[in-house]
Design a protein around this motif. Structure first.
Motif, PDB file in Angstrom:
ATOM      1  N   VAL A   1      -5.992  -5.003   0.893  1.00  0.00           N
ATOM      2  CA  VAL A   1      -4.531  -5.051   1.026  1.00  0.00           C
ATOM      3  C   VAL A   1      -3.872  -4.529  -0.249  1.00  0.00           C
ATOM      4  O   VAL A   1      -2.760  -3.998  -0.219  1.00  0.00           O
ATOM      5  N   GLY A   2      -4.562  -4.663  -1.380  1.00  0.00           N
ATOM      6  CA  GLY A   2      -4.019  -4.200  -2.647  1.00  0.00           C
ATOM      7  C   GLY A   2      -3.773  -2.708  -2.702  1.00  0.00           C
ATOM      8  O   GLY A   2      -3.043  -2.225  -3.580  1.00  0.00           O
ATOM      9  N   ILE A   3      -4.368  -1.945  -1.777  1.00  0.00           N
ATOM     10  CA  ILE A   3      -4.124  -0.502  -1.749  1.00  0.00           C
ATOM     11  C   ILE A   3      -2.687  -0.216  -1.342  1.00  0.00           C
ATOM     12  O   ILE A   3      -2.009   0.628  -1.928  1.00  0.00           O
ATOM     13  N   VAL A   4      -2.213  -0.922  -0.328  1.00  0.00           N
ATOM     14  CA  VAL A   4      -0.883  -0.651   0.221  1.00  0.00           C
ATOM     15  C   VAL A   4       0.183  -1.610  -0.299  1.00  0.00           C
ATOM     16  O   VAL A   4       1.366  -1.297  -0.271  1.00  0.00           O
ATOM     17  N   LEU A   5      -0.230  -2.788  -0.769  1.00  0.00           N
ATOM     18  CA  LEU A   5       0.738  -3.782  -1.265  1.00  0.00           C
ATOM     19  C   LEU A   5       0.315  -4.291  -2.647  1.00  0.00           C
ATOM     20  O   LEU A   5       0.061  -5.492  -2.828  1.00  0.00           O
ATOM     21  N   PRO A   6       0.243  -3.406  -3.642  1.00  0.00           N
ATOM     22  CA  PRO A   6      -0.238  -3.839  -4.960  1.00  0.00           C
ATOM     23  C   PRO A   6       0.650  -4.883  -5.630  1.00  0.00           C
ATOM     24  O   PRO A   6       0.155  -5.751  -6.351  1.00  0.00           O
TER      25      PRO A   6
ATOM     26  N   PRO B   1      -4.399  -1.977 -11.383  1.00  0.00           N
ATOM     27  CA  PRO B   1      -4.158  -2.083  -9.939  1.00  0.00           C
ATOM     28  C   PRO B   1      -5.240  -1.447  -9.078  1.00  0.00           C
ATOM     29  O   PRO B   1      -5.751  -2.084  -8.150  1.00  0.00           O
ATOM     30  N   TRP B   2      -5.596  -0.189  -9.329  1.00  0.00           N
ATOM     31  CA  TRP B   2      -6.627   0.440  -8.509  1.00  0.00           C
ATOM     32  C   TRP B   2      -8.008  -0.107  -8.831  1.00  0.00           C
ATOM     33  O   TRP B   2      -8.882  -0.164  -7.979  1.00  0.00           O
ATOM     34  N   GLY B   3      -8.200  -0.548 -10.084  1.00  0.00           N
ATOM     35  CA  GLY B   3      -9.509  -1.055 -10.494  1.00  0.00           C
ATOM     36  C   GLY B   3      -9.897  -2.324  -9.771  1.00  0.00           C
ATOM     37  O   GLY B   3     -11.050  -2.484  -9.344  1.00  0.00           O
ATOM     38  N   ARG B   4      -8.939  -3.240  -9.606  1.00  0.00           N
ATOM     39  CA  ARG B   4      -9.288  -4.518  -8.983  1.00  0.00           C
ATOM     40  C   ARG B   4      -9.647  -4.354  -7.514  1.00  0.00           C
ATOM     41  O   ARG B   4     -10.336  -5.196  -6.949  1.00  0.00           O
ATOM     42  N   VAL B   5      -9.184  -3.253  -6.898  1.00  0.00           N
ATOM     43  CA  VAL B   5      -9.494  -3.021  -5.487  1.00  0.00           C
ATOM     44  C   VAL B   5     -10.839  -2.313  -5.314  1.00  0.00           C
ATOM     45  O   VAL B   5     -11.647  -2.694  -4.464  1.00  0.00           O
TER      46      VAL B   5
ATOM     47  N   ILE C   1       1.404 -27.142   0.064  1.00  0.00           N
ATOM     48  CA  ILE C   1       0.086 -26.656   0.488  1.00  0.00           C
ATOM     49  C   ILE C   1       0.187 -25.245   1.052  1.00  0.00           C
ATOM     50  O   ILE C   1      -0.656 -24.385   0.778  1.00  0.00           O
ATOM     51  N   LEU C   2       1.232 -24.994   1.848  1.00  0.00           N
ATOM     52  CA  LEU C   2       1.411 -23.652   2.387  1.00  0.00           C
ATOM     53  C   LEU C   2       1.727 -22.651   1.279  1.00  0.00           C
ATOM     54  O   LEU C   2       1.334 -21.481   1.361  1.00  0.00           O
ATOM     55  N   PHE C   3       2.434 -23.092   0.258  1.00  0.00           N
ATOM     56  CA  PHE C   3       2.728 -22.205  -0.879  1.00  0.00           C
ATOM     57  C   PHE C   3       1.432 -21.816  -1.577  1.00  0.00           C
ATOM     58  O   PHE C   3       1.191 -20.631  -1.845  1.00  0.00           O
ATOM     59  N   TYR C   4       0.586 -22.832  -1.877  1.00  0.00           N
ATOM     60  CA  TYR C   4      -0.707 -22.533  -2.495  1.00  0.00           C
ATOM     61  C   TYR C   4      -1.504 -21.570  -1.613  1.00  0.00           C
ATOM     62  O   TYR C   4      -2.061 -20.578  -2.097  1.00  0.00           O
ATOM     63  N   ALA C   5      -1.564 -21.872  -0.332  1.00  0.00           N
ATOM     64  CA  ALA C   5      -2.376 -21.071   0.594  1.00  0.00           C
ATOM     65  C   ALA C   5      -1.879 -19.640   0.667  1.00  0.00           C
ATOM     66  O   ALA C   5      -2.687 -18.698   0.737  1.00  0.00           O
ATOM     67  N   ALA C   6      -0.553 -19.449   0.651  1.00  0.00           N
ATOM     68  CA  ALA C   6      -0.002 -18.100   0.734  1.00  0.00           C
ATOM     69  C   ALA C   6      -0.362 -17.280  -0.505  1.00  0.00           C
ATOM     70  O   ALA C   6      -0.793 -16.121  -0.397  1.00  0.00           O
ATOM     71  N   VAL C   7      -0.205 -17.897  -1.676  1.00  0.00           N
ATOM     72  CA  VAL C   7      -0.522 -17.183  -2.919  1.00  0.00           C
ATOM     73  C   VAL C   7      -2.014 -16.880  -2.990  1.00  0.00           C
ATOM     74  O   VAL C   7      -2.424 -15.745  -3.255  1.00  0.00           O
ATOM     75  N   TRP C   8      -2.847 -17.895  -2.745  1.00  0.00           N
ATOM     76  CA  TRP C   8      -4.300 -17.682  -2.813  1.00  0.00           C
ATOM     77  C   TRP C   8      -4.756 -16.665  -1.768  1.00  0.00           C
ATOM     78  O   TRP C   8      -5.629 -15.842  -2.040  1.00  0.00           O
ATOM     79  N   GLY C   9      -4.173 -16.741  -0.574  1.00  0.00           N
ATOM     80  CA  GLY C   9      -4.562 -15.817   0.490  1.00  0.00           C
ATOM     81  C   GLY C   9      -4.231 -14.369   0.143  1.00  0.00           C
ATOM     82  O   GLY C   9      -5.031 -13.466   0.409  1.00  0.00           O
ATOM     83  N   LEU C  10      -3.070 -14.145  -0.451  1.00  0.00           N
ATOM     84  CA  LEU C  10      -2.687 -12.789  -0.835  1.00  0.00           C
ATOM     85  C   LEU C  10      -3.594 -12.250  -1.934  1.00  0.00           C
ATOM     86  O   LEU C  10      -3.989 -11.078  -1.914  1.00  0.00           O
ATOM     87  N   VAL C  11      -3.934 -13.117  -2.900  1.00  0.00           N
ATOM     88  CA  VAL C  11      -4.835 -12.691  -3.976  1.00  0.00           C
ATOM     89  C   VAL C  11      -6.206 -12.329  -3.402  1.00  0.00           C
ATOM     90  O   VAL C  11      -6.796 -11.304  -3.758  1.00  0.00           O
ATOM     91  N   PHE C  12      -6.723 -13.170  -2.517  1.00  0.00           N
ATOM     92  CA  PHE C  12      -8.016 -12.908  -1.897  1.00  0.00           C
ATOM     93  C   PHE C  12      -7.987 -11.612  -1.081  1.00  0.00           C
ATOM     94  O   PHE C  12      -8.864 -10.757  -1.199  1.00  0.00           O
ATOM     95  N   ALA C  13      -6.962 -11.456  -0.260  1.00  0.00           N
ATOM     96  CA  ALA C  13      -6.867 -10.284   0.617  1.00  0.00           C
ATOM     97  C   ALA C  13      -6.663  -9.002  -0.173  1.00  0.00           C
ATOM     98  O   ALA C  13      -7.045  -7.917   0.294  1.00  0.00           O
ATOM     99  N   GLY C  14      -6.086  -9.113  -1.362  1.00  0.00           N
ATOM    100  CA  GLY C  14      -5.836  -7.925  -2.166  1.00  0.00           C
ATOM    101  C   GLY C  14      -7.077  -7.111  -2.427  1.00  0.00           C
ATOM    102  O   GLY C  14      -7.033  -5.872  -2.444  1.00  0.00           O
ATOM    103  N   THR C  15      -8.223  -7.793  -2.637  1.00  0.00           N
ATOM    104  CA  THR C  15      -9.478  -7.080  -2.904  1.00  0.00           C
ATOM    105  C   THR C  15     -10.457  -7.171  -1.738  1.00  0.00           C
ATOM    106  O   THR C  15     -11.116  -6.188  -1.411  1.00  0.00           O
ATOM    107  N   ALA C  16     -10.553  -8.317  -1.091  1.00  0.00           N
ATOM    108  CA  ALA C  16     -11.536  -8.487  -0.014  1.00  0.00           C
ATOM    109  C   ALA C  16     -11.183  -7.639   1.201  1.00  0.00           C
ATOM    110  O   ALA C  16     -12.066  -7.095   1.862  1.00  0.00           O
ATOM    111  N   LEU C  17      -9.878  -7.502   1.495  1.00  0.00           N
ATOM    112  CA  LEU C  17      -9.432  -6.770   2.685  1.00  0.00           C
ATOM    113  C   LEU C  17      -8.708  -5.476   2.339  1.00  0.00           C
ATOM    114  O   LEU C  17      -8.088  -4.869   3.199  1.00  0.00           O
TER     115      LEU C  17
END
Length: 219
Positions: free
Chosen positions: A33-38, A126-130, A15-31
């Motif tokens: 984060v994808g600008i600095v950690l693509p 990479p830049w497009g999704r952000v 469950i933590l593995f799923y949450a970590a992957v999903w959280g990073l994907v979500f944060a990549g565009t919503a927050l």
């Protein structure tokens, strides 16, 4: 390696593995984060997560992982779109940095050129999704129009790359094909980003080298 992954998941849990992957994907565009950690929120993350699922199919369900990635990507883009729509351009201009300003200007031209398709295509860049989601919101794109494009781009991107990683690890017969396809997708996204950056540099250099007209000089 498989034993080490099993030990890690035995302590942390799938469950933590799923949450970590999903959280990073979500944060990549919503927050943003994808600008600095693509590489920790994009293609490389999904491919690596798919490989883990392929190595540990009894612990990690590839379909739960892949579908969750697609949903997280859609939700992340929707947050970016809503923020751009309600907060406007100041929401982006507050994010200082020359690269960010250039990326925003480039994304605005990209959006004006491709419209609905910019949201789909942008997911693979990479830049497009952000930047495409907030720019679409700022540009006044209809909510349901953005949602349909977002669903097509985010779900296809999330499921495709994650499943490719899974087959690369779990099925020896198709492993070379999986690595080849993943390499093409990841390389294409990197090349697209570099190409857009080069074109922007050329456009800016051309604009700077163009002499002013007499009328402009007189102003």
């Amino acid at each position: 390696m498989t034993q080490q992954l099993e030990d890690l998941l035995g302590q942390a849990g799938p469950i933590l593995f799923y949450a970590a992957v999903w959280g990073l994907v979500f944060a990549g565009t919503a927050l943003f984060v994808g600008i600095v950690l693509p590489f920790l929120t994009g293609d490389s993350l999904l491919f690596a997560a798919g490989i883990v699922a392929g190595l540990l199919p009894d612990r990690i369900s590839i379909w739960i992982l892949a579908v969750g990635v697609g949903i997280a990507a859609v939700l992340g883009d929707q947050v970016g779109f809503v923020l751009g729509r309600h907060l406007g351009r100041p929401y982006l201009t507050r994010r200082k940095g020359r690269w960010t300003r250039v990326a925003v200007a480039k994304t605005e031209r990209f959006y004006q050129l491709f419209g609905w398709w910019s949201v789909v295509i942008g997911r693979y860049i990479p830049w497009g999704r952000v930047f495409v989601p907030p720019v679409a919101g700022i540009g006044g794109m209809a909510y349901w129009r953005f949602l349909t494009a977002n669903a097509v781009g985010a779900v296809s991107w999330g499921v495709l790359i994650t499943v490719i990683g899974y087959f690369a690890a779990s099925t020896p017969a198709v492993r070379p094909i999986s690595y080849a396809v993943a390499g093409v997708v990841i390389l294409a996204s990197i090349v697209a980003g570099i190409r857009a950056w080069v074109l922007e540099r050329r456009r800016r250099d051309s604009a700077e080298s163009t002499p002013e007209s007499p009328e402009e000089s007189a102003i």
